[in-house]
Design an enzyme around this catalytic site. Structure first.
Site, PDB file in Angstrom:
ATOM      1  N   SER A 140       0.851  -1.194   0.000  1.00  0.00           N
ATOM      2  CA  SER A 140       0.000   0.000   0.000  1.00  0.00           C
ATOM      3  C   SER A 140       0.881   1.236   0.000  1.00  0.00           C
ATOM      4  O   SER A 140       2.081   1.173   0.320  1.00  0.00           O
ATOM      5  CB  SER A 140      -0.865  -0.007   1.260  1.00  0.00           C
ATOM      6  OG  SER A 140      -1.473   1.238   1.495  1.00  0.00           O
ATOM      7  N   TYR A 153      -1.703  -0.598  10.287  1.00  0.00           N
ATOM      8  CA  TYR A 153      -1.702  -0.898   8.858  1.00  0.00           C
ATOM      9  C   TYR A 153      -0.358  -0.526   8.242  1.00  0.00           C
ATOM     10  O   TYR A 153       0.265  -1.328   7.534  1.00  0.00           O
ATOM     11  CB  TYR A 153      -2.841  -0.142   8.181  1.00  0.00           C
ATOM     12  CG  TYR A 153      -3.055  -0.515   6.737  1.00  0.00           C
ATOM     13  CD1 TYR A 153      -3.424  -1.807   6.377  1.00  0.00           C
ATOM     14  CD2 TYR A 153      -2.890   0.419   5.722  1.00  0.00           C
ATOM     15  CE1 TYR A 153      -3.630  -2.161   5.048  1.00  0.00           C
ATOM     16  CE2 TYR A 153      -3.094   0.080   4.398  1.00  0.00           C
ATOM     17  CZ  TYR A 153      -3.460  -1.222   4.067  1.00  0.00           C
ATOM     18  OH  TYR A 153      -3.655  -1.559   2.754  1.00  0.00           O
ATOM     19  N   ALA A 155       2.507  -0.057   9.771  1.00  0.00           N
ATOM     20  CA  ALA A 155       3.572  -0.879  10.342  1.00  0.00           C
ATOM     21  C   ALA A 155       3.627  -2.259   9.692  1.00  0.00           C
ATOM     22  O   ALA A 155       4.702  -2.769   9.365  1.00  0.00           O
ATOM     23  CB  ALA A 155       3.376  -1.023  11.849  1.00  0.00           C
ATOM     24  N   SER A 156       2.460  -2.857   9.490  1.00  0.00           N
ATOM     25  CA  SER A 156       2.421  -4.199   8.904  1.00  0.00           C
ATOM     26  C   SER A 156       2.868  -4.187   7.450  1.00  0.00           C
ATOM     27  O   SER A 156       3.531  -5.125   6.981  1.00  0.00           O
ATOM     28  CB  SER A 156       1.010  -4.793   9.021  1.00  0.00           C
ATOM     29  OG  SER A 156       0.069  -4.038   8.273  1.00  0.00           O
ATOM     30  N   LYS A 157       2.543  -3.125   6.704  1.00  0.00           N
ATOM     31  CA  LYS A 157       2.947  -3.041   5.301  1.00  0.00           C
ATOM     32  C   LYS A 157       4.437  -2.718   5.179  1.00  0.00           C
ATOM     33  O   LYS A 157       5.113  -3.212   4.267  1.00  0.00           O
ATOM     34  CB  LYS A 157       2.100  -2.005   4.565  1.00  0.00           C
ATOM     35  CG  LYS A 157       0.628  -2.384   4.439  1.00  0.00           C
ATOM     36  CD  LYS A 157       0.434  -3.728   3.729  1.00  0.00           C
ATOM     37  CE  LYS A 157      -1.027  -4.039   3.490  1.00  0.00           C
ATOM     38  NZ  LYS A 157      -1.233  -5.329   2.804  1.00  0.00           N
TER      39      LYS A 157
END
Length: 270
Positions: A140, A153, A155-157
């Site tokens: 993203s 979101y 951090a995870s991407k």
């Protein structure tokens, strides 16, 4: 790259970009292996593809469960003899300030978006190395620059990106293609199911869906990127502008992102 007869594994294939990818790859003659939590939706997809003469196998898969990811990969190998493309697409989003956020939400985002990618990649890797295939992570713009109100979101991407870039370097001599796809705001159900501060689903998107890129168009751009064996696919102006501004004026980009997200209906910044 000719996708006819190639085996493509897609997570999060029951809706949004994952569903669009399954349909597009099938239309190109690929063997589709679709994973998602909803077996009912996967079976509907299978019926649709079979009715058009396509080839598909489905497996109910919660990507937060390592053994279910392993079973998805094993299904592809048992059914079609190998894997040529793995698209790690399953993901969830969130919308809340860190001040108000239950930390369990952050754990959930990392489990789905990051660990789901790790589990599937780990078990698919030897098959992708053998086929000199493609490993794709659907990231993203939030994986390029921190998106306010979406700490988990982003951090995870970011974690997904770091993981995949390292896998790419480790496999430089093995013919493995690794691509990171970064859609902007896309008209899909990922925002409807976005988690709020307490972990409940948002239920309604705060954005105008009709002004966003469609999931079908995002899928086509991802497939073109795989065919060209690109490293990164930035799908819209926002992604390209974010990359450029971040390089030369990161503080200005912070302010742009803050002001943009503060304009959302019911923004957590108000």
């Amino acid at each position: 790259m000719d996708f006819k007869g190639k085996t493509v594994v897609i997570t999060g294939a029951s809706s949004g970009i994952g569903l669009a990818l399954a349909r597009e790859f099938s239309a190109l003659g690929s063997n589709v292996v679709a994973g998602a939590r909803s077996l009912d939706k996967l079976e509907e997809l299978a019926s649709e593809i079979f009715s058009h003469g396509g080839s598909i196998a489905v497996r109910a898969t919660d990507v937060t469960v390592e053994q279910e990811c392993r079973a998805l990969i094993e299904t592809a190998v048992e059914k079609f003899g190998g894997i040529d493309v793995l698209v790690c697409n399953a993901g969830i989003s969130m919308r809340a300030l860190l001040d108000d956020l239950d930390l369990a939400v952050l754990h959930r985002l990392m489990d789905v978006n990051f660990w789901g990618t790790v589990y599937c990649t780990k078990y698919a890797l030897p098959h992708l190395q053998r086929s000199h295939g493609s490993l794709v992570g659907v990231s993203s713009v939030a994986g390029i620059h921190g998106l306010p109100g979406r700490t988990g979101y982003s951090a995870s991407k970011y974690a997904m990106t770091g993981f995949l870039e390292t896998v790419r370097v480790e496999n430089l001599k093995k013919g493995l293609h690794v691509m990171i796809a970064c859609p902007g705001f896309t008209a899909s159900n990922v925002r409807f199911s976005a988690l709020t501060a307490d972990g409940s689903s948002q239920g309604e998107s705060p954005r105008a869906e009709d002004k966003m890129m469609t999931a079908d168009e995002a899928a086509r751009r991802i497939i073109r990127g795989i065919a060209r064996r690109k490293r990164t696919v930035l799908m819209d102006f926002n992604g390209r502008a974010t990359t450029l501004i971040k390089k030369f004026a990161p503080s200005f980009l912070d302010l742009m992102f803050y002001n943009h997200m503060a304009k959302e209906p019911d923004s957590p910044f108000k």
